[in-house]
Design an enzyme around this catalytic site. Structure first.
Site, mmCIF file in Angstrom:
data_model
loop_
_atom_site.group_PDB
_atom_site.id
_atom_site.type_symbol
_atom_site.label_atom_id
_atom_site.label_comp_id
_atom_site.label_asym_id
_atom_site.label_seq_id
_atom_site.Cartn_x
_atom_site.Cartn_y
_atom_site.Cartn_z
ATOM 1 N N ASP A 29 0.867 -1.176 0.000
ATOM 2 C CA ASP A 29 0.000 0.000 0.000
ATOM 3 C C ASP A 29 0.908 1.231 0.000
ATOM 4 O O ASP A 29 1.834 1.330 0.815
ATOM 5 C CB ASP A 29 -0.900 -0.014 1.247
ATOM 6 C CG ASP A 29 -2.008 1.029 1.158
ATOM 7 O OD1 ASP A 29 -1.703 2.211 0.867
ATOM 8 O OD2 ASP A 29 -3.175 0.678 1.376
ATOM 9 N N HIS A 93 -9.859 -5.323 -3.065
ATOM 10 C CA HIS A 93 -8.518 -5.423 -2.475
ATOM 11 C C HIS A 93 -8.612 -5.720 -0.993
ATOM 12 O O HIS A 93 -9.446 -5.181 -0.286
ATOM 13 C CB HIS A 93 -7.694 -4.159 -2.725
ATOM 14 C CG HIS A 93 -8.350 -2.868 -2.346
ATOM 15 N ND1 HIS A 93 -9.407 -2.329 -3.058
ATOM 16 C CD2 HIS A 93 -8.115 -2.001 -1.336
ATOM 17 C CE1 HIS A 93 -9.777 -1.181 -2.501
ATOM 18 N NE2 HIS A 93 -9.025 -0.960 -1.441
ATOM 19 N N HIS A 95 -6.663 -5.507 2.503
ATOM 20 C CA HIS A 95 -5.547 -4.922 3.247
ATOM 21 C C HIS A 95 -5.010 -5.948 4.246
ATOM 22 O O HIS A 95 -5.798 -6.546 4.994
ATOM 23 C CB HIS A 95 -6.015 -3.712 4.076
ATOM 24 C CG HIS A 95 -6.434 -2.519 3.295
ATOM 25 N ND1 HIS A 95 -5.555 -1.504 2.969
ATOM 26 C CD2 HIS A 95 -7.630 -2.155 2.792
ATOM 27 C CE1 HIS A 95 -6.214 -0.567 2.293
ATOM 28 N NE2 HIS A 95 -7.468 -0.930 2.164
#
Lengths: 130, 130
Positions: A29, A93, A95
């Site tokens: 990220d 997505h 995390h």
């Protein structure tokens, strides 16, 4: 238009890649909550996680499990936390964030500012555990 | 000592149950961020999600997918968000929260105060979509 994540997968936009397989891709990220904060995505552009077909959904989580293990080895922590929010980029997505405290995975707090050299170090540290 | 979640699965502590199968159990979070906020757990008491064996891990996420679909039907929203933090109860659990905004899944904000009647209504609304 292709999502920013599809463009990353295609190599049109650079990323700090951790790993990929036929259908999944993992990269850092760019606005990390912690060193080791990684995104795991399907290469196929689908906005919402729960709209993935069952096969790809299962494969994505299996891939995330292997990446989480490497993150935990590279960045020792109580555990690797997981979050799927997804309102900002319309491409599913996951995390993965190494956490010791609840606040480590609080998305409202300021993100780390890491230099390109530091980002590359993080990526290399995780890759070394794969 | 058995975790509070193992005691819920065993029926020793009441819960607003949504669904269960042989290895997984879903029930309302007693301190919900939003109406529909559900916890999905393995019946087996394992502290950390990524320590689940691959088979149970996959089954748990498949179960979560079906529950998320019911939540979205009962509580229309942009999408169902997911979070696994797990520092408070040493028994792996997936949070599923219907979200429209990032703040809807901000665990630092005050939780809803719902009456038992309201909690039962939420559970029934989700179950009706299964």
């Amino acid at each position: 238009m292709a999502s920013i994540f599809s463009r990353i997968v295609a190599g049109e936009i650079p990323s700090y890649k951790i790993a990929e397989n036929e259908h999944c891709y993992a990269f850092l990220d760019i606005n990390p909550l912690k060193k080791g904060h990684t995104l795991v995505i399907p290469k196929k552009e689908v906005d919402k996680l729960f709209d993935l077909d069952d096969e790809l959904y299962t494969e994505l989580f299996a891939f995330a499990k292997s990446i989480a293990a490497a993150i935990k080895q590279a960045y020792p922590c109580d555990r690797v936390g997981m979050a799927v929010i997804g309102l900002e980029v319309p491409h599913a997505h996951i995390h993965l964030v190494p956490i010791n405290y609840m606040s480590d995975i609080d998305f409202t707090r300021p993100k780390l500012q890491l230099s390109p050299e530091e980002m590359q170090e993080v990526a290399s540290a995780i890759q070394a555990q794969l």
